[in-house]
Design a protein around this motif. Structure first.
Motif, PDB file in Angstrom:
ATOM      1  N   LEU A  76      48.523  32.305  34.177  1.00 33.17           N
ATOM      2  CA  LEU A  76      49.662  31.414  34.406  1.00 33.17           C
ATOM      3  C   LEU A  76      50.754  31.643  33.367  1.00 33.17           C
ATOM      4  CD1 LEU A  76      48.017  28.010  35.365  1.00 33.17           C
ATOM      5  CD2 LEU A  76      49.439  29.465  36.794  1.00 33.17           C
ATOM      6  N   ALA A  77      50.355  31.814  32.123  1.00 31.49           N
ATOM      7  CA  ALA A  77      51.352  32.052  31.082  1.00 31.49           C
ATOM      8  C   ALA A  77      52.064  33.377  31.300  1.00 31.49           C
ATOM      9  CB  ALA A  77      50.679  32.032  29.709  1.00 31.49           C
ATOM     10  N   GLU A  78      51.313  34.425  31.615  1.00 39.91           N
ATOM     11  CA  GLU A  78      51.930  35.733  31.836  1.00 39.91           C
ATOM     12  C   GLU A  78      52.895  35.696  33.020  1.00 39.91           C
ATOM     13  OE1 GLU A  78      48.920  38.718  32.231  1.00 39.91           O
ATOM     14  OE2 GLU A  78      48.429  38.676  30.109  1.00 39.91           O
ATOM     15  N   TYR A  79      52.451  35.147  34.141  1.00 37.85           N
ATOM     16  CA  TYR A  79      53.313  35.131  35.320  1.00 37.85           C
ATOM     17  C   TYR A  79      54.488  34.187  35.173  1.00 37.85           C
ATOM     18  CZ  TYR A  79      51.046  38.502  38.226  1.00 37.85           C
ATOM     19  OH  TYR A  79      50.599  39.681  38.729  1.00 37.85           O
ATOM     20  N   THR A  80      54.374  33.169  34.322  1.00 38.89           N
ATOM     21  CA  THR A  80      55.537  32.327  34.036  1.00 38.89           C
ATOM     22  C   THR A  80      56.628  33.149  33.364  1.00 38.89           C
ATOM     23  OG1 THR A  80      54.158  30.356  33.813  1.00 38.89           O
ATOM     24  CG2 THR A  80      56.329  30.298  32.770  1.00 38.89           C
ATOM     25  N   PHE A  81      56.244  33.985  32.407  1.00 36.53           N
ATOM     26  CA  PHE A  81      57.246  34.822  31.737  1.00 36.53           C
ATOM     27  C   PHE A  81      57.752  35.931  32.651  1.00 36.53           C
ATOM     28  CE2 PHE A  81      55.484  32.746  28.003  1.00 36.53           C
ATOM     29  CZ  PHE A  81      56.662  32.379  27.369  1.00 36.53           C
ATOM     30  N   PHE A  82      56.902  36.463  33.532  1.00 37.53           N
ATOM     31  CA  PHE A  82      57.385  37.428  34.530  1.00 37.53           C
ATOM     32  C   PHE A  82      58.452  36.778  35.408  1.00 37.53           C
ATOM     33  CE2 PHE A  82      53.011  39.710  34.651  1.00 37.53           C
ATOM     34  CZ  PHE A  82      53.283  40.316  33.444  1.00 37.53           C
ATOM     35  N   PHE A  83      58.172  35.562  35.863  1.00 42.07           N
ATOM     36  CA  PHE A  83      59.112  34.831  36.718  1.00 42.07           C
ATOM     37  C   PHE A  83      60.428  34.588  35.985  1.00 42.07           C
ATOM     38  CE2 PHE A  83      60.817  30.625  37.890  1.00 42.07           C
ATOM     39  CZ  PHE A  83      61.204  30.900  39.191  1.00 42.07           C
ATOM     40  N   LEU A  84      60.346  34.108  34.743  1.00 48.94           N
ATOM     41  CA  LEU A  84      61.563  33.830  33.981  1.00 48.94           C
ATOM     42  C   LEU A  84      62.363  35.097  33.700  1.00 48.94           C
ATOM     43  CD1 LEU A  84      60.161  31.173  31.486  1.00 48.94           C
ATOM     44  CD2 LEU A  84      61.677  30.779  33.443  1.00 48.94           C
ATOM     45  N   THR A  85      61.673  36.215  33.477  1.00 48.14           N
ATOM     46  CA  THR A  85      62.367  37.481  33.256  1.00 48.14           C
ATOM     47  C   THR A  85      63.141  37.899  34.494  1.00 48.14           C
ATOM     48  OG1 THR A  85      60.691  38.170  31.668  1.00 48.14           O
ATOM     49  CG2 THR A  85      62.039  39.905  32.643  1.00 48.14           C
ATOM     50  N   ILE A 109      64.517  43.601  45.270  1.00 51.21           N
ATOM     51  CA  ILE A 109      63.294  43.829  44.490  1.00 51.21           C
ATOM     52  C   ILE A 109      63.088  42.729  43.448  1.00 51.21           C
ATOM     53  CG2 ILE A 109      62.151  45.404  42.877  1.00 51.21           C
ATOM     54  CD1 ILE A 109      63.404  47.687  44.545  1.00 51.21           C
ATOM     55  N   PRO A 110      64.075  42.411  42.589  1.00 50.50           N
ATOM     56  CA  PRO A 110      63.845  41.286  41.668  1.00 50.50           C
ATOM     57  C   PRO A 110      63.694  39.950  42.388  1.00 50.50           C
ATOM     58  CG  PRO A 110      65.916  42.412  41.127  1.00 50.50           C
ATOM     59  CD  PRO A 110      65.307  43.120  42.262  1.00 50.50           C
ATOM     60  N   LEU A 111      64.377  39.784  43.517  1.00 51.30           N
ATOM     61  CA  LEU A 111      64.219  38.539  44.276  1.00 51.30           C
ATOM     62  C   LEU A 111      62.793  38.388  44.789  1.00 51.30           C
ATOM     63  CD1 LEU A 111      67.529  38.280  46.338  1.00 51.30           C
ATOM     64  CD2 LEU A 111      66.698  36.688  44.606  1.00 51.30           C
ATOM     65  N   MET A 112      62.244  39.449  45.368  1.00 48.65           N
ATOM     66  CA  MET A 112      60.871  39.390  45.880  1.00 48.65           C
ATOM     67  C   MET A 112      59.882  39.159  44.737  1.00 48.65           C
ATOM     68  SD  MET A 112      60.506  39.441  49.073  1.00 48.65           S
ATOM     69  CE  MET A 112      58.825  39.939  49.286  1.00 48.65           C
ATOM     70  N   PHE A 113      60.076  39.851  43.618  1.00 49.66           N
ATOM     71  CA  PHE A 113      59.166  39.680  42.488  1.00 49.66           C
ATOM     72  C   PHE A 113      59.241  38.256  41.955  1.00 49.66           C
ATOM     73  CE2 PHE A 113      57.401  40.035  38.304  1.00 49.66           C
ATOM     74  CZ  PHE A 113      56.396  40.977  38.455  1.00 49.66           C
ATOM     75  N   SER A 117      56.002  35.863  41.936  1.00 46.45           N
ATOM     76  CA  SER A 117      55.510  35.334  40.665  1.00 46.45           C
ATOM     77  C   SER A 117      55.692  33.817  40.589  1.00 46.45           C
ATOM     78  CB  SER A 117      56.175  36.024  39.482  1.00 46.45           C
ATOM     79  OG  SER A 117      57.568  35.882  39.533  1.00 46.45           O
ATOM     80  N   GLY A 118      56.765  33.290  41.157  1.00 48.50           N
ATOM     81  CA  GLY A 118      56.941  31.840  41.224  1.00 48.50           C
ATOM     82  C   GLY A 118      55.870  31.184  42.065  1.00 48.50           C
TER      83      GLY A 118
END
Length: 132
Positions: A76-85, A109-113, A117-118
């Motif tokens: 959860l912590a990792e994907y939170t930062f992926f989402f915020l990035t 591509i960033p929209l899908m990611f 991740s969200g």
């Protein structure tokens, strides 16, 4: 995927402990970088004390806690930062379109990611902590 995440975390954890020790948040001996004897020191010295500390903390967390919960909250912590990035990349793409970028993917591509991740973060935060 798990092995790659574990390898990345093991490299990062020691450097985070060194940074915290250098900021006086942890004892200063954890901030030492290098080998045992300075005569054989190479240019790529490792934070040995910090790596031992983070390994010890991980062992304690696993021994006294639930390994599944530890993996869930780490993910959860990792994907939170992926989402915020990704959200930050999208915001910069809209606000500052003239900035030079070494790599500029199509906006989908960033929209899908960000969407995926969200979804992972939301689903994990809502459903997984309730499981036992």
């Amino acid at each position: 995927m798990v092995a790659g995440s574990l390898l990345g975390s093991s490299f990062i954890a020691g450097r985070m402990v060194v940074a915290a020790a250098n900021s006086n948040w942890l004892p200063s001996f954890l901030g030492r970088v290098g080998s045992v004897s300075r005569q054989s020191a190479s240019t790529a010295d490792a934070p040995i004390n910090a790596n031992l500390f983070s390994t010890g903390c991980s062992i304690v967390y696993i021994f006294f806690g639930n390994f599944r919960a530890l993996v869930t909250f780490n993910g959860l912590a990792e994907y939170t930062f992926f989402f915020l990035t990704m959200v930050g990349a999208i915001v910069l793409r809209v606000r500052e379109p003239q900035l030079p970028r070494p790599y500029k993917p199509m906006i989908c591509i960033p929209l899908m990611f960000a969407l995926v991740s969200g979804f992972v973060v939301t689903r994990g935060a809502v459903l997984l902590p309730c499981r036992r």
